[in-house]
Design a protein around this motif. Sequence first.
Motif, short mmCIF file in Angstrom:
data_model
loop_
_atom_site.label_atom_id
_atom_site.label_comp_id
_atom_site.label_asym_id
_atom_site.label_seq_id
_atom_site.Cartn_x
_atom_site.Cartn_y
_atom_site.Cartn_z
N SER A 1 5.01 -54.16 67.71
CA SER A 1 5.59 -53.21 66.74
C SER A 1 4.56 -52.38 65.97
O SER A 1 4.75 -51.17 65.82
N PRO A 2 3.46 -52.98 65.46
CA PRO A 2 2.48 -52.13 64.76
C PRO A 2 1.90 -51.05 65.66
O PRO A 2 1.65 -49.93 65.21
N ALA A 3 1.71 -51.37 66.95
CA ALA A 3 1.18 -50.37 67.89
C ALA A 3 2.21 -49.26 68.11
O ALA A 3 1.87 -48.07 68.16
N THR A 4 3.46 -49.64 68.23
CA THR A 4 4.52 -48.63 68.38
C THR A 4 4.54 -47.72 67.16
O THR A 4 4.62 -46.49 67.28
N ALA A 5 4.42 -48.32 65.98
CA ALA A 5 4.46 -47.54 64.73
C ALA A 5 3.30 -46.55 64.68
O ALA A 5 3.48 -45.39 64.30
N TYR A 6 2.13 -46.99 65.11
CA TYR A 6 0.97 -46.08 65.07
C TYR A 6 1.18 -44.89 66.02
O TYR A 6 0.87 -43.75 65.70
N GLY A 7 1.76 -45.18 67.17
CA GLY A 7 2.05 -44.10 68.12
C GLY A 7 3.07 -43.13 67.56
O GLY A 7 2.94 -41.91 67.74
N VAL A 8 4.08 -43.65 66.89
CA VAL A 8 5.10 -42.76 66.30
C VAL A 8 4.45 -41.89 65.22
O VAL A 8 4.72 -40.69 65.13
N TYR A 9 3.59 -42.51 64.44
CA TYR A 9 2.87 -41.76 63.38
C TYR A 9 2.07 -40.61 64.00
O TYR A 9 2.13 -39.46 63.56
N ARG A 10 1.35 -40.90 65.10
CA ARG A 10 0.54 -39.87 65.76
C ARG A 10 1.44 -38.77 66.34
O ARG A 10 1.14 -37.59 66.21
N GLY A 11 2.53 -39.18 66.95
CA GLY A 11 3.45 -38.20 67.55
C GLY A 11 4.12 -37.36 66.48
O GLY A 11 4.38 -36.16 66.68
N MET A 12 4.40 -37.98 65.34
CA MET A 12 5.04 -37.25 64.24
C MET A 12 4.10 -36.16 63.72
O MET A 12 4.52 -35.04 63.38
N LYS A 13 2.80 -36.46 63.70
CA LYS A 13 1.84 -35.45 63.24
C LYS A 13 1.82 -34.24 64.20
O LYS A 13 1.78 -33.10 63.76
N ALA A 14 1.88 -34.54 65.50
CA ALA A 14 1.90 -33.44 66.48
C ALA A 14 3.17 -32.60 66.31
O ALA A 14 3.13 -31.37 66.40
N ALA A 15 4.28 -33.27 66.03
CA ALA A 15 5.55 -32.54 65.83
C ALA A 15 5.50 -31.72 64.55
O ALA A 15 6.01 -30.59 64.49
N ALA A 16 4.83 -32.27 63.52
CA ALA A 16 4.71 -31.53 62.25
C ALA A 16 3.88 -30.26 62.46
O ALA A 16 4.20 -29.19 61.94
N LYS A 17 2.84 -30.39 63.29
CA LYS A 17 2.00 -29.22 63.58
C LYS A 17 2.83 -28.12 64.23
O LYS A 17 2.72 -26.94 63.90
N GLU A 18 3.67 -28.54 65.17
CA GLU A 18 4.53 -27.58 65.88
C GLU A 18 5.51 -26.90 64.91
O GLU A 18 5.72 -25.70 64.98
N PHE B 1 5.46 -26.97 61.33
CA PHE B 1 4.98 -26.44 60.04
C PHE B 1 3.61 -25.77 60.13
O PHE B 1 3.09 -25.29 59.12
N GLY B 2 2.99 -25.81 61.30
CA GLY B 2 1.70 -25.16 61.46
C GLY B 2 0.51 -26.03 61.06
O GLY B 2 -0.63 -25.63 61.22
N SER B 3 0.77 -27.21 60.52
CA SER B 3 -0.31 -28.14 60.16
C SER B 3 0.16 -29.56 60.44
O SER B 3 1.35 -29.87 60.25
N ASP B 4 -0.76 -30.42 60.87
CA ASP B 4 -0.31 -31.78 61.17
C ASP B 4 -0.45 -32.72 59.97
O ASP B 4 -0.22 -33.92 60.08
#
Length: 367
Positions: free
Chosen positions: A147-164, A166-169
Amino acid sequence: MELFKYMEKYDYEQLLFCQDKESGLKAIIAIHDTTLGPALGGTRMWMYNSEEEAIEDALRLARGMTYKNAAAGLNLGGGKTVIIGDPRKDKNEAMFRAFGRFIQGLNGRYITAEDVGTTVEDMDIIYQETDYVTGISPEFGSSGNPSPATAYGVYRGMKAAAKEAFGSDSLEGKVVAVQGVGNVAYHLCRHLHEEGAQLIVTDINKEAVQRAVEEFGAKAVDPNDIYGVDCDIFAPCALGGIINDQTIPQLKAKVIAGSANNQLKEARHGDIIHEMGIVYAPDYVINAGGVINVADELYGYNRERAMKKIEQIYDNIEKVFAIAKRDGIPTYKAADRLAEERIETMRKSRSQFLQNGHHILSRRRGR
Ligand SMILES: NC(=O)C1=CN([C@@H]2O[C@H](COP(=O)(O)OP(=O)(O)OC[C@H]3O[C@@H](n4cnc5c(N)ncnc54)[C@H](O)[C@@H]3O)[C@@H](O)[C@H]2O)C=CC1
Ligand SMILES: CC(C)CC(=O)C(=O)O
């Protein structure tokens, strides 16, 4: 359900029913596709209303694992097990030993791990009978709870989606609405809190909500209210099927990025949110951290190597967005394309016969 018709439609390889009267084991193992390697996917224990519902869940989840493993760049196919029963009352040691023997009988075609309703302790019991299990205790040199590894991946993916979107991750100051603060989302909330995001959380478990409120200063809302809260990002981390006709009109978020499997109730819901301009990080791409982590055990677990690969979920999500733009399609379709293209390429490149060919389980054999 006409089983063979359904299996043919989505090209499933194998469906197994495992029964052990003494322990009460009733398990269904579904193997969808082993083009890329042995099928790896967790074991879910759940109180299904009918055998048909359990079979459908096993099949659907197994196919999801084929796509998840392919999109994550793993040399693994897709499979999943469901055990019919109440994980709080029906578990016993003999049940998981019996299940381990069934897995051993598959001789590496299927490798299991945790899923909803099963734990590291359950995997340790299975390990008494077979090597084809991951997510076992760190005492055995393994990766433990995914679960902690899954959470870290979601966090990283969420940053990429935020960049898309809002223009910043950067997630600092972003309002993130989290549905379900269980094993994965607790760790996700920690990453988000550390980066300065504001959290709105909900859960049917009041203690889980309380913990997020106390530790991360989250604001709590009732489970039915989470869809309509004012937020930048919606993170579904509880159930499948929550992007649907009832919830979509309530959404205010510009981004959907969370850990739950099978978030879209139907494919058409992916089209609707795309038309609304919502940036959707496809579930099986963003939540692959757990499987990437357990798969590393097959090489002899190395946490640093696994975390590096999990970090790349950021790049994988960016790749999905690029395909979506290239082909003018919604992101959920772009994710399928990414996975299917890799499987097809590998299928075509497998034409040569190699005696004693090398593959992901070669190192595991000698253990
Ligand atoms: N644990 C892992 O490594 C992985 C988990 N996932 C998926 O992520 C999701 C969460 O997994 P876990 O955190 O392991 O499960 P979990 O069972 O620990 O957490 C889920 C939480 O959702 C809550 N919940 C259930 N129904 C709810 C509702 N109607 N409204 C609000 N909250 C509700 C539960 O009370 C629980 O706290 C699941 O869909 C799972 O399939 C996907 C990949 C890997
Ligand atoms: C290690 C598990 C979390 C793999 C799995 O079954 C999943 O990603 O859904």
